[in-house]
Design a protein around this motif. Structure first.
Motif, PDB file in Angstrom:
ATOM      1  N   VAL A  18       0.667  -1.373  -0.227  1.00 15.07           N
ATOM      2  CA  VAL A  18       0.225  -0.305  -0.026  1.00 15.07           C
ATOM      3  C   VAL A  18       1.138   1.190  -0.428  1.00 15.07           C
ATOM      4  O   VAL A  18       1.920   0.925   1.380  1.00 15.07           O
ATOM      5  N   GLU A  19       0.767   2.230  -0.924  1.00 16.95           N
ATOM      6  CA  GLU A  19       1.251   3.249  -0.618  1.00 16.95           C
ATOM      7  C   GLU A  19       0.475   4.490  -0.319  1.00 16.95           C
ATOM      8  O   GLU A  19      -1.033   4.847  -0.297  1.00 16.95           O
ATOM      9  N   TYR A  20       0.973   5.251   1.309  1.00 17.06           N
ATOM     10  CA  TYR A  20       0.832   5.905   1.958  1.00 17.06           C
ATOM     11  C   TYR A  20       1.024   7.157   1.860  1.00 17.06           C
ATOM     12  O   TYR A  20       2.569   6.951   1.569  1.00 17.06           O
ATOM     13  N   GLY A  21       0.910   8.375   2.363  1.00 24.49           N
ATOM     14  CA  GLY A  21       0.736   9.542   2.313  1.00 24.49           C
ATOM     15  C   GLY A  21       1.944   9.819   3.496  1.00 24.49           C
ATOM     16  O   GLY A  21       1.195   9.534   5.066  1.00 24.49           O
ATOM     17  N   LEU A  22       2.907  11.117   3.641  1.00 26.55           N
ATOM     18  CA  LEU A  22       3.579  11.352   4.832  1.00 26.55           C
ATOM     19  C   LEU A  22       2.778  12.831   5.603  1.00 26.55           C
ATOM     20  O   LEU A  22       3.246  12.969   6.271  1.00 26.55           O
ATOM     21  N   LEU A  23       3.311  13.592   3.398  1.00 21.27           N
ATOM     22  CA  LEU A  23       3.542  14.670   4.049  1.00 21.27           C
ATOM     23  C   LEU A  23       2.793  15.562   2.687  1.00 21.27           C
ATOM     24  O   LEU A  23       3.603  14.870   1.383  1.00 21.27           O
ATOM     25  N   GLN A  24       2.359  16.243   2.208  1.00 20.31           N
ATOM     26  CA  GLN A  24       1.702  16.827   1.623  1.00 20.31           C
ATOM     27  C   GLN A  24       2.590  18.760   1.285  1.00 20.31           C
ATOM     28  O   GLN A  24       1.821  19.582   2.507  1.00 20.31           O
ATOM     29  N   LYS A  25       3.256  19.445   0.617  1.00 22.98           N
ATOM     30  CA  LYS A  25       3.178  20.907   0.940  1.00 22.98           C
ATOM     31  C   LYS A  25       2.747  21.634  -0.821  1.00 22.98           C
ATOM     32  O   LYS A  25       3.004  21.290  -1.551  1.00 22.98           O
ATOM     33  N   PRO A  26       1.648  22.584  -0.336  1.00 22.10           N
ATOM     34  CA  PRO A  26       1.882  22.909  -1.234  1.00 22.10           C
ATOM     35  C   PRO A  26       2.428  23.829  -2.534  1.00 22.10           C
ATOM     36  O   PRO A  26       2.123  23.820  -3.968  1.00 22.10           O
ATOM     37  N   ASP A  27       3.384  23.629  -2.306  1.00 26.86           N
ATOM     38  CA  ASP A  27       4.539  25.148  -2.613  1.00 26.86           C
ATOM     39  C   ASP A  27       5.753  24.745  -2.239  1.00 26.86           C
ATOM     40  O   ASP A  27       6.615  24.660  -1.980  1.00 26.86           O
ATOM     41  N   CYS A  28       6.069  24.464  -3.221  1.00 27.00           N
ATOM     42  CA  CYS A  28       8.205  23.790  -3.809  1.00 27.00           C
ATOM     43  C   CYS A  28       8.294  24.614  -4.441  1.00 27.00           C
ATOM     44  O   CYS A  28       7.759  24.385  -5.657  1.00 27.00           O
ATOM     45  N   LYS A  29      10.202  24.443  -5.138  1.00 25.57           N
ATOM     46  CA  LYS A  29      10.641  25.232  -6.033  1.00 25.57           C
ATOM     47  C   LYS A  29      12.202  23.981  -6.248  1.00 25.57           C
ATOM     48  O   LYS A  29      12.035  23.152  -5.252  1.00 25.57           O
TER      49      LYS A  29
END
Length: 179
Positions: A4-15
């Motif tokens: 299973v793939e699961y999310g650890l972190l999401q950030k809306p702004d990255c460069k």
């Protein structure tokens, strides 16, 4: 069975940045990065014993994916020497060569969250791989009640109430502080 793939972190702004080769042994400097090649979202996902850094465009199309071995995070994600908000990712191409991409956040908190999520995942994998050792305590079987054996308790002069009635807690007044 697929993992299973699961999310650890999401950030809306990255460069992401094209970075020059490191000319010093001390590492990369984010102040030297001039060419921003990507602006979008970051997702850190886990699957099995690895996690993946995904840079996604605003329409959720994949720009870059970088596999991170939790045992060797620093080989894949290197912190820059001059800023806590920027990192150098080592991306392995399909032909097996390494490409170095600069990645950064505008907010220091986002960078901290990213690094902390990587370390938390590494700790989780490390703890899962350690064998579970059950510690044997002292033998307490001689303290068990035998069949038909009972215990009676007396509360002194006070009667023992099995289910005390629900009462309001008593309020008390604090003394004023000393002068």
């Amino acid at each position: 069975m697929e993992e299973v793939e699961y999310g650890l972190l999401q950030k809306p702004d990255c460069k992401a940045y094209e970075i020059p080769p490191a000319v010093r042994s001390s590492g990369h400097l984010a102040e030297e990065w001039k060419n921003c090649i990507f602006q979008g979202k970051l997702r850190l996902v886990a699957k099995g014993k690895f996690c993946y850094i995904q840079l996604l465009a605003r329409d959720n199309s994949l720009f870059l994916a970088c596999q991170v071995n939790p045992k060797f995070i620093e080989r894949t994600v290197e912190r820059t020497k001059d800023s806590s908000r920027y990192f150098v990712l080592t991306v392995v191409t399909p032909n097996g060569s390494n490409v170095y991409i600069g990645m950064g956040f505008d907010e220091r908190n986002d960078a901290f969250d990213f690094w902390a999520a990587l370390l938390d995942f590494a700790d989780r994998i490390k703890n899962e791989e350690q064998p579970v050792v059950e510690v044997a305590g002292p033998d307490l079987s001689h303290l068990q009640l035998r069949d038909g054996q009972t215990i009676s308790l007396s509360g002194g002069n006070k009667p023992v109430v099995a289910n005390p009635p629900a009462t309001q807690p008593k309020l008390f007044k604090l003394r004023p502080p000393p002068k």
